[in-house]
Design a protein around this motif. Structure first.
Motif, PDB file in Angstrom:
ATOM      1  N   LEU A  15     -42.920  46.472 120.904  1.00  0.00           N
ATOM      2  CA  LEU A  15     -43.047  47.274 119.692  1.00  0.00           C
ATOM      3  C   LEU A  15     -43.325  48.732 120.027  1.00  0.00           C
ATOM      4  N   LEU A  16     -44.168  48.964 121.036  1.00  0.00           N
ATOM      5  CA  LEU A  16     -44.500  50.329 121.417  1.00  0.00           C
ATOM      6  C   LEU A  16     -43.377  51.012 122.179  1.00  0.00           C
ATOM      7  N   LEU A  17     -42.498  50.234 122.791  1.00  0.00           N
ATOM      8  CA  LEU A  17     -41.360  50.811 123.498  1.00  0.00           C
ATOM      9  C   LEU A  17     -40.220  51.177 122.559  1.00  0.00           C
ATOM     10  N   ALA A  18     -40.137  50.490 121.432  1.00  0.00           N
ATOM     11  CA  ALA A  18     -38.991  50.649 120.536  1.00  0.00           C
ATOM     12  C   ALA A  18     -38.925  52.059 119.969  1.00  0.00           C
ATOM     13  N   ALA A  19     -37.715  52.453 119.606  1.00  0.00           N
ATOM     14  CA  ALA A  19     -37.528  53.744 118.949  1.00  0.00           C
ATOM     15  C   ALA A  19     -38.189  53.704 117.579  1.00  0.00           C
ATOM     16  N   PRO A  20     -38.902  54.758 117.189  1.00  0.00           N
ATOM     17  CA  PRO A  20     -39.653  54.709 115.930  1.00  0.00           C
ATOM     18  C   PRO A  20     -38.779  54.521 114.699  1.00  0.00           C
ATOM     19  N   ALA A  21     -37.536  55.037 114.735  1.00  0.00           N
ATOM     20  CA  ALA A  21     -36.685  54.918 113.553  1.00  0.00           C
ATOM     21  C   ALA A  21     -36.429  53.465 113.173  1.00  0.00           C
TER      22      ALA A  21
END
Length: 433
Positions: free
Chosen positions: A380-386
Motif C-alpha cells: 500500500l505504501l509503495l503504490a502510486a497515490p493516484a
C-alpha cells in the motif's frame, strides 16, 4: 598476504561497495522525488519567507496558480529562513538530505532492538529497513514536496531513546553536586531529557501536539512537562523575533483549515476529508467529524497506553501518530509517515510469533495473518497515490491500524520505587505476539 587478511580486505571492500551503492541510490531517489513532486510545498514556503524578510507579511503570500498560502508556525519559518538565501532547488536538496539523515537515525531507534532481540547484527537490518522506507510514498512525498515531516518524525522518535533510558536508569538518584560536564553526560545517559524532541516538534507543527497529550496518557508526566516547557519556550522565542506573525498565526492562520488545499480534496486522507467527500461538501459536518474523530483518537490513545505498559514503546508512539493523522483536518500522503513503523511492527510481530516453541494452530494462523498484513501494508505504501486516493486507501489503513495494530509484550521490568503499578487499559486487545 595471509588468508585472514585477504578475507578481511575483501569484506571491507564489499562493505565499501555496498555503502557507495546505497549513497548513490539514495541520491538518485532524491533527484527523482524532487523532479516528480516539484518541491510544491517548499516553493510556497520559500516565496512566503523571502517576501517576509523583505518586509511583507508572512501569511499574505499566495501561490499565483493554486492560491495556496504558507501554513507554518513562525518558529519554523525562522528556522527555515537561511534556506531562502539559496535557490529553491538547492534548498530542496538540503532539506531532503536532512530528512534522509533523520530517517536513518530514526530507523536505528526503531529497528535496532529487533536485531538485538534475534541476535543479529544491527547495521544490515537498519540499512535494509531504511532503504525500504525510502521507497514508500510518505517518504517520497515528503522529500519531493520539500516538507519537514521527516525532521519532525526524527524529533519525536528521539524521545523514544530518552524514555527507554529512563526506564532502565535510576534518574531519581542523580548527584546534583557533580561538575556540569558530568551532569550533562548523566542527563543524556539517564533519559531525563525526554520530551525535548516532542516539544520542539510541537512548536514547529500542529500534529506533534498530539504526542504531548500522548505523553500524559502514557503517564510520562515528567516528559510531558518537559515537552510543554520546550514548546512554550520555543514559541515565546518566535514571539520575541516575530511578534506580529506569531499573533497572526495563533489568532487567524492556524484556523484556516483549507489554507493549503480544500478539505474535500482527494489528497486529504484524514477523517475530515473522507467525510467531506462522502457528504459532497467543501468541509465535513463539524459534529459528525468531531464525534467520529474523538472516538478514533480515544481508541488510539488508550491502546497506545496498553502497548506502552507492556513495553512496546514503538507501537505506542505509532498508534498516537496514526490517530493524530486520522483526526487532523488535513493529512496528505507526505504526513502519513507513521504508517511506515506500523508495517515494521506488523512484520516483527509475525516473526516474533513464529519463534514460539509451541507452534499451535492459533500461533501459525496469527503469524500468517500478521505477515500478510505487513506485506499488504508495505505494498500500500509503495503504490502510486493516484490509485489509492480515490478509494480513500490511506484513510482506511489509518482507521484499521489505529484500531487493530498489535504490539509485542516485553519482559517485565523492575518497577521504580514509589511508582504505582500500571492499570490495564480499557481496550487491551489485540495484543499481537
Amino acid at each position: 598476504m595471509p588468508v585472514i587478511q585477504r578475507r578481511a580486505l575483501r569484506a571491507a571492500q564489499s562493505r565499501s561497495a555496498l555503502v557507495t551503492l546505497g549513497v548513490l541510490g539514495t541520491l538518485a531517489l532524491i533527484a527523482i522525488a524532487l523532479s516528480r513532486y516539484g518541491l510544491s510545498t517548499l516553493a510556497v514556503t520559500h516565496s512566503a519567507v523571502r517576501d517576509w524578510l523583505h518586509g511583507a507579511e508572512l501569511y499574505a503570500y499566495r501561490e499565483p496558480v493554486s492560491q495556496a498560502g504558507a501554513a507554518l508556525p513562525p518558529a519554523l519559518a525562522i528556522l527555515l529562513a537561511p534556506l531562502v538565501l539559496l535557490p529553491l532547488r538547492a534548498a530542496g536538496w538540503i532539506l531532503a538530505l536532512s530528512g534522509v539523515a533523520a530517517l536513518l537515525l530514526a530507523t536505528v531507534v526503531l529497528a535496532g532492538p529487533i536485531a538485538r532481540r534475534y541476535g543479529r547484527r544491527r547495521t544490515p537490518l537498519v540499512l535494509a529497513a531504511a532503504g525500504l522506507a525510502l521507497l514508500t510514498e510518505p517518504v517520497r512525498a515528503a522529500l519531493g514536496e520539500g516538507r519537514p515531516e521527516l525532521l519532525l518524525f526524527g524529533l519525536v522518535v528521539a524521545d523514544l531513546v530518552a524514555l527507554r533510558r529512563a526506564r532502565r536508569a535510576q534518574w531519581w538518584r542523580t548527584d546534583r553536586h557533580l561538575p556540569l560536564a558530568d551532569r550533562i553526560r548523566q542527563t543524556w545517559a539517564d533519559g531525563s531529557w525526554a520530551g525535548v524532541g516532542t516539544g520542539l516538534a510541537a512548536a514547529f507543527a500542529v500534529t506533534p501536539i498530539f504526542f504531548l497529550a500522548g505523553l500524559l496518557v502514557l503517564r510520562q508526566r515528567r516528559a510531558a512537562l518537559t515537552a510543554l516547557t520546550t514548546a512554550v519556550t520555543t514559541t515565546l522565542a518566535g514571539l520575541l523575533f516575530a511578534p506580529r506573525e506569531t499573533i497572526t498565526w495563533f489568532g487567524d492562520t492556524l484556523w484556516e483549515l483549507n489554507r493549503t488545499e480544500p478539505l474535500n480534496d482527494a489528497a486529504n486522507q484524514a477523517l475530515a476529508g473522507v467525510l467531506a467527500r462522502l457528504y459532497g461538501f467543501p468541509a465535513p459536518p463539524v459534529l459528525v467529524w468531531l464525534s467520529f474523530g474523538v472516538l478514533l483518537l480515544a481508541v488510539g490513545l488508550i491502546r497506545a497506553r496498553s502497548a506502552y505498559a507492556e513495553g512496546d514503546e514503538v507501537a505506542a508512539f505509532t498508534m498516537i501518530g496514526m490517530a493524530a493523522a486520522a483526526f487532523g483536518p488535513m493529512t496528505t500522503p507526505a504526513e502519513l509517515i507513521w504508517l511506515v513503523p506500523a508495517v515494521l511492527v506488523l512484520a516483527d510481530g509475525a516473526i516474533h510469533r513464529g519463534t514460539d516453541i509451541r507452534r499451535t494452530r492459533k500461533i501459525r494462523r496469527g503469524e500468517a495473518l500478521l505477515g500478510a498484513a505487513a506485506i499488504s501494508g508495505y505494498a500500500l505504501l509503495l503504490a502510486a497515490p493516484a490509485d489509492l486516493l480515490a478509494i480513500n486507501g490511506y484513510a482506511l489503513a489509518l482507521i484499521v491500524l489505529v484500531s487493530a495494530l498489535p504490539w509485542r509484550p516485553a519482559p517485565a521490568t523492575t518497577q521504580r520505587p514509589g511508582h504505582p503499578a500500571r492499570r490495564s487499559a480499557a481496550i487491551p486487545v489485540p495484543r499481537g505476539g
